[in-house]
Write a protein that holds these residues in place. Structure first.
Motif, PDB file in Angstrom:
ATOM      1  N   ASN A 126      35.648  31.965  34.850  1.00 42.23           N
ATOM      2  CA  ASN A 126      36.623  32.629  35.708  1.00 42.23           C
ATOM      3  C   ASN A 126      35.945  33.373  36.850  1.00 42.23           C
ATOM      4  N   ASP A 127      34.770  33.966  36.578  1.00 41.45           N
ATOM      5  CA  ASP A 127      33.997  34.615  37.648  1.00 41.45           C
ATOM      6  C   ASP A 127      33.630  33.608  38.726  1.00 41.45           C
ATOM      7  N   GLU A 130      36.721  32.754  40.851  1.00 38.44           N
ATOM      8  CA  GLU A 130      37.052  33.886  41.715  1.00 38.44           C
ATOM      9  C   GLU A 130      36.066  33.995  42.877  1.00 38.44           C
ATOM     10  N   LYS A 168      36.829  33.095  30.099  1.00 41.71           N
ATOM     11  CA  LYS A 168      36.981  34.497  29.692  1.00 41.71           C
ATOM     12  C   LYS A 168      37.721  34.578  28.352  1.00 41.71           C
ATOM     13  N   ASN A 188      38.847  48.003  36.988  1.00 42.12           N
ATOM     14  CA  ASN A 188      39.081  46.555  37.111  1.00 42.12           C
ATOM     15  C   ASN A 188      40.574  46.230  37.230  1.00 42.12           C
ATOM     16  N   ASP A 191      43.545  47.388  42.614  1.00 39.76           N
ATOM     17  CA  ASP A 191      43.455  46.348  43.634  1.00 39.76           C
ATOM     18  C   ASP A 191      42.652  46.792  44.852  1.00 39.76           C
ATOM     19  N   ARG A 195      37.756  41.198  44.797  1.00 37.38           N
ATOM     20  CA  ARG A 195      37.692  40.453  43.534  1.00 37.38           C
ATOM     21  C   ARG A 195      38.898  40.766  42.644  1.00 37.38           C
ATOM     22  N   ASN A 196      39.274  42.009  42.560  1.00 32.56           N
ATOM     23  CA  ASN A 196      40.424  42.368  41.730  1.00 32.56           C
ATOM     24  C   ASN A 196      41.721  41.781  42.278  1.00 32.56           C
ATOM     25  N   ARG A 199      41.657  38.184  41.360  1.00 29.65           N
ATOM     26  CA  ARG A 199      41.859  38.045  39.907  1.00 29.65           C
ATOM     27  C   ARG A 199      43.309  38.301  39.507  1.00 29.65           C
ATOM     28  N   HIS A 200      43.928  39.302  40.082  1.00 26.90           N
ATOM     29  CA  HIS A 200      45.267  39.705  39.639  1.00 26.90           C
ATOM     30  C   HIS A 200      46.407  39.023  40.383  1.00 26.90           C
ATOM     31  N   LEU A 203      44.612  34.116  42.530  1.00 29.08           N
ATOM     32  CA  LEU A 203      44.363  33.013  41.613  1.00 29.08           C
ATOM     33  C   LEU A 203      45.557  32.751  40.687  1.00 29.08           C
TER      34      LEU A 203
END
Length: 448
Positions: A126-127, A130, A168, A188, A191, A195-196, A199-200, A203
């Motif tokens: 997942n990293d 992202e 993950k 984490n 926002d 990246r956050n 991620r949230h 994606l």
């Protein structure tokens, strides 16, 4: 699942020949679920003396001290070495990037102190997805869009990411099955960082369009990695033909198609540890190198970096290492019948009698003495047989003297500062003139 995760990590270590070395590895542990799972797997694969834990206490959250204490207890139970960095001097801006730089600076230090050959981080599938989206948003550069690679050179060894093809979800399941304890970073869920947000929001939105979008990103990663590897191989082969001792062969460079020239420029600049070449600057440098109307010239490509084009060769030099036009290389009186050695290794001298390598004979009067050596000046000229004069600058250009060497050229001048000899290149034309009460002596200008 547990067996599969152990096998994944073990195979990664085998691919990079860890087990054939007698050096430890360093694992970066933040106390999050990813790194705690990796630490647990490594603890079952390696002996305690093969494993070193590195942790950075960022002092950004109230629970940072609690996390550090927890990790100290874990490492004590496992019997492994723990190195902790206290990062307390935070910048006012760009803290995310500064924190990352601090972490890797510390990891490199730990590798050096423990003589470790590898650093392992817990980046997962997942990293990777992202990071690819983040790089695409920020740069649009193909090399950057590859995202995270499984291995790359780092410090005095390699950085490995053995979990890069593990989800993950799998890591969380492993941690729960083995009843591992970990800490969640509350930031984490915010926002504030790109990246956050990826991620949230970004994606997950793509996954609603196509649940397999992460699989497709990973497939794209593999294909792009293969293409870039092929490109690197081609560029490496060309570099052996086009670059010699750090100097670029301009003719060979000009024969390449534009896309290859861009790749060669990027590699040439970066191989010399100068700076990362931006696309716009790359096009400017390419035009400069391909301009046949200006075979010898210079170009500033950064505040302290100069590109020097000398007819068939080009080189990069730091500005502070270049002599300035007003810098005195030499300034002294000439001693007759004596050989002087130039930095290039050849010798020159002015003699009373002919030598084996006499290049010119000049009639001089006593009033012209003493003779002196100095660096040439823009106003210097040399007398021709026709009686006309030629600028020293034009002599150097006609003889294709590299630009970075011109500033250091020496001339022999008489008492009246008249140039008699551009050493190594050309002498003035002086006839013996019949002047009453004037005594002339012949001097032999020699070089070997």
């Amino acid at each position: 699942m547990a067996d599969q995760l152990h096998l994944t990590v073990k195979r990664c270590l085998e691919r990079y020949r860890f087990f054939s070395l007698k050096q430890p590895l360093v694992v970066a542990v933040s106390t999050g679920v990813d790194s705690m799972t990796l630490l647990h797997v490594l603890g079952s694969l390696l002996s305690a003396d093969q494993l070193v834990v590195a942790h950075v206490n960022h002092h950004l959250r109230a629970q940072s001290q609690q996390e550090e204490q927890f990790l100290r207890q874990q490492c004590q139970q496992m019997g492994v070495r723990l190195y902790v960095d206290q990062w307390e001097n935070h910048p006012q801006h760009g803290i995310e990037n500064a924190a990352r730089q601090e972490r890797y600076r510390f990891f490199a230090k730990v590798m050096h102190e423990t003589k470790a050959a590898y650093l392992l981080t817990a980046h997962h599938e997942n990293d990777l997805a992202e990071t690819m989206l983040m790089k695409l948003l920020r740069t649009g550069d193909a090399t950057a869009t590859v995202g995270i690679r499984e291995a790359r050179p780092f410090a005095n060894g390699q950085l490995l990411r053995p979990l890069l093809r593990v989800t993950k979800k799998s890591l969380v399941e492993y941690a729960r099955v083995h009843q591992l304890k970990w800490y969640e970073d509350a930031t984490n869920q915010e926002d504030m960082t790109l990246r956050n947000r990826v991620r949230h929001h970004y994606l997950p939105e793509w996954e609603r369009e196509n649940p397999r979008v992460v699989d497709h990103l990973l497939k794209f990663h593999d294909q792009l990695t293969e293409l870039l590897t092929m490109k690197d191989d081609i560029v490496s082969q060309l570099m052996t033909r086009i670059v010699h001792n750090g100097q670029l062969d301009i003719t060979s460079y000009q024969q390449q198609v534009p896309v290859i020239r861009h790749c060669l420029l990027y590699r040439w600049v970066n191989d010399q540890g100068m700076f990362a070449l931006q696309e716009q600057r790359s096009h400017q440098i390419d035009q400069f190198l391909c301009n046949q109307q200006s075979p010898s010239s210079t170009m500033m490509i950064s505040n302290d970096l100069q590109l020097i084009k000398n007819y068939q060769q080009a080189e990069l030099k730091k500005v502070q290492n270049l002599p300035t036009k007003n810098q005195k290389v030499s300034d002294f009186m000439v001693k007759f019948d004596h050989w002087y050695t130039r930095p290039a290794g050849d010798q020159w001298g002015i003699f009373s009698h002919p030598q084996e390598r006499t290049i010119a004979e000049l009639w001089l009067t006593g009033g012209q003495l003493p003779l002196r050596v100095r660096t040439w000046r823009p106003t210097d000229r040399i007398r021709l047989k026709s009686g006309h004069h030629q600028a020293i600058r034009r002599v150097l250009i006609n003889q294709k003297v590299p630009l970075n060497q011109r500033q250091q050229q020496l001339v022999v001048v008489d008492r009246f500062d008249q140039v008699l000899w551009l050493i190594g290149h050309k002498t003035t034309w002086l006839d013996r003139q019949q002047v009453r009460n004037q005594r002339y002596e012949k001097r032999y200008f020699c070089q070997k």
